[in-house]
Design a protein around this motif. Structure first.
Motif, PDB file in Angstrom:
ATOM      1  N   LEU A 151       0.831  -1.212   0.000  1.00 17.69           N
ATOM      2  CA  LEU A 151       0.000   0.000   0.000  1.00 17.69           C
ATOM      3  C   LEU A 151       0.864   1.260   0.000  1.00 17.69           C
ATOM      4  O   LEU A 151       0.602   2.204  -0.749  1.00 17.69           O
ATOM      5  N   GLY A 152       1.907   1.273   0.833  1.00 16.85           N
ATOM      6  CA  GLY A 152       2.764   2.448   0.924  1.00 16.85           C
ATOM      7  C   GLY A 152       3.534   2.716  -0.356  1.00 16.85           C
ATOM      8  O   GLY A 152       3.646   3.865  -0.800  1.00 16.85           O
ATOM      9  N   ALA A 170       2.671   1.802  -3.393  1.00 15.15           N
ATOM     10  CA  ALA A 170       1.729   2.249  -4.422  1.00 15.15           C
ATOM     11  C   ALA A 170       1.323   3.702  -4.210  1.00 15.15           C
ATOM     12  O   ALA A 170       1.267   4.498  -5.171  1.00 15.15           O
ATOM     13  N   LEU A 171       1.047   4.079  -2.964  1.00 15.97           N
ATOM     14  CA  LEU A 171       0.629   5.454  -2.694  1.00 15.97           C
ATOM     15  C   LEU A 171       1.768   6.445  -2.950  1.00 15.97           C
ATOM     16  O   LEU A 171       1.557   7.528  -3.515  1.00 15.97           O
ATOM     17  N   ALA A 172       2.984   6.104  -2.532  1.00 13.93           N
ATOM     18  CA  ALA A 172       4.120   6.995  -2.758  1.00 13.93           C
ATOM     19  C   ALA A 172       4.395   7.157  -4.248  1.00 13.93           C
ATOM     20  O   ALA A 172       4.661   8.274  -4.727  1.00 13.93           O
ATOM     21  N   GLY A 223       2.209   6.743  -6.634  1.00 14.67           N
ATOM     22  CA  GLY A 223       1.101   7.528  -7.188  1.00 14.67           C
ATOM     23  C   GLY A 223       1.286   9.016  -6.952  1.00 14.67           C
ATOM     24  O   GLY A 223       0.999   9.848  -7.835  1.00 14.67           O
ATOM     25  N   ALA A 224       1.772   9.374  -5.771  1.00 15.85           N
ATOM     26  CA  ALA A 224       2.030  10.791  -5.481  1.00 15.85           C
ATOM     27  C   ALA A 224       3.146  11.338  -6.363  1.00 15.85           C
ATOM     28  O   ALA A 224       3.061  12.472  -6.848  1.00 15.85           O
ATOM     29  N   SER A 264       8.729   6.297   0.461  1.00 16.87           N
ATOM     30  CA  SER A 264       8.967   5.174  -0.440  1.00 16.87           C
ATOM     31  C   SER A 264       9.964   4.189   0.165  1.00 16.87           C
ATOM     32  O   SER A 264       9.755   2.970   0.140  1.00 16.87           O
ATOM     33  N   VAL A 311       2.380   0.312  -9.796  1.00 16.71           N
ATOM     34  CA  VAL A 311       1.138   0.330  -9.008  1.00 16.71           C
ATOM     35  C   VAL A 311       0.295  -0.898  -9.339  1.00 16.71           C
ATOM     36  O   VAL A 311      -0.307  -1.518  -8.447  1.00 16.71           O
TER      37      VAL A 311
END
Length: 405
Positions: A287-288, A290-292, A294-295, A315, A382
């Protein structure tokens, strides 16, 4: 080397310190070139693909050393016989980089970096464990992790500092590596080193394995390490270049902090997430990451270099979670008698994910531009992280047939 056979127990402190310095020097050699890749590309007129190939050939050297070292370790009573050649090879790789004036020298130097690291890290880590008194074995793992993470973090910082103060940046970091290899080698030759007991030959045939491999869990482990090492390798190979040319950081020295900060928080992440269950670590790691990513992807059109720099701790931290969780899953997937084999296969999967996507991103950078290649890589990353989460859910549904800890 001094004779390790004595009637009275002697301190192995020097041996343990020398092993830690050897690991530190090897990882310093593996990461110090990262901030210098843009310079090499410009100096030799190379495309991004060749730059990533220089980075990725390291994985080939490491894999070769891991296979060879694992075989030789079973046949030697004194692991210094493997660690010392690893130090020599690491030093030769550093000399090749310091004197490099061609693509061939850079490729050879990087391969030697990888081979030396593979020889040293496995053998020196195992030696730290065996040389530490039984009641303090936990400190051996901590020391090995600190040496590994410290070398990986200080490498890019050393090169970035040399760039910032213009202190022969393509030479001075590698001089430090050679000096540390000499210090570690001298310590290993001078120290007290207890020999392993000789292995007795036996005619007894090995018993067939009774345990079964949990293949879905092993696939999950490989997907987890693959996802983590994909993002790590691309940021180490292209992070400094991305920081300057895509995210518009003001200087090469600041851009060189990208791999350093990532590595630092990767080590912190491994230490923190190593205390929780493997299932939870890999869940939050995916999750981390993918979110990093994505940002980073959303911040690319604005060219905000400091946003990229600010996301590196995030990341790296979740990279550490994904890696330690995946390693735990790999250990759980195989019975004890097959664990060594499957851990080796786990690392093979990791190094393949380390090398191939990085070279592909380099090729796409030459064909489509670095920004477009990084966008495509981010989308794929992602997607792979999401697929890994799906595999985790599948393993959870089969909980009655496996053990997740």
């Amino acid at each position: 080397m001094t004779s390790p056979v004595t009637d009275q127990p002697r301190s192995t402190l020097l041996a343990r310190i020398s092993c830690a310095i050897a690991i530190f020097a090897a990882l310093l050699g593996s990461t110090a070139p990262s901030p210098l890749y843009p310079h090499y590309l410009e100096m030799l007129g190379l495309g991004k693909m060749m730059g990533t190939a220089i980075f990725a050939i390291y994985a080939g050297g490491t894999l070769a050393a891991l296979f060879l070292g694992g075989s030789l370790a079973q046949k030697t009573r004194d692991l210094r016989r493997l660690i010392l050649p690893g130090l020599v090879i690491t030093a030769l790789g550093a000399v090749m980089f310091a004197s490099a004036h061609s693509l061939g020298m850079l490729l050879a130097g990087r391969f030697l970096n990888g081979f030396g690291t593979g020889m040293i890290t496995g053998m020196a880590s195992a030696s730290l464990f065996s040389l530490t008194p039984a009641e303090k074995r936990g400190s051996a793992a901590v020391l090995a992790t600190l040496a590994f993470t410290g070398g990986a973090t200080v490498g890019p910082l050393l090169s970035s500092s040399a760039i910032a103060i213009d202190l022969a940046p393509t030479i001075s970091p590698f001089v430090v590596i050679v000096v540390l290899c000499l210090v570690a080698g001298a310590g290993l030759m001078a120290c007290h080193w207890p020999l392993k007991a000789p292995v007795e030959k036996t005619s007894t045939k090995p018993q067939p394995s009774r345990g079964q491999v949990n293949r879905p869990l092993f696939v999950l482990a490989c997907m987890g390490v693959g996802t983590a090492w994909m993002v790590g390798s691309v940021l180490m190979a292209l992070g400094a270049d991305l920081g300057q040319s895509v995210y518009i950081l003001p200087s090469a020295a600041i851009a060189g902090l990208i791999p350093a900060v990532f590595q630092l928080f990767a080590g912190i992440g491994q230490a923190v997430w190593g205390r929780v269950s493997s299932e939870k670590a890999i869940l939050f790691g995916m999750l981390g990451i993918a979110l990093a990513q994505g940002a980073l992807l959303m911040g690319e059109p604005t060219g905000s270099g400091y946003l990229m720099l600010a996301l590196m701790p995030v990341s790296g931290f979740f990279y550490g979670a994904a890696f330690v969780g995946a390693l735990g899953m790999a250990n759980l997937s195989a019975p004890p008698e097959l664990r060594g084999l499957y851990i080796s296969r786990f690392y093979v999967a990791g190094y393949i994910a380390n090398a191939i996507p990085t070279v592909v991103v380099g090729y796409l950078s030459d064909a489509l531009g670095l920004a477009t290649a990084f966008v495509l890589f981010s989308v794929c990353l992602v997607a792979v992280a999401a697929a890994t989460l799906g595999m985790l859910q599948y393993c959870r549904r089969r909980r009655s047939d496996m053990v997740l800890s």
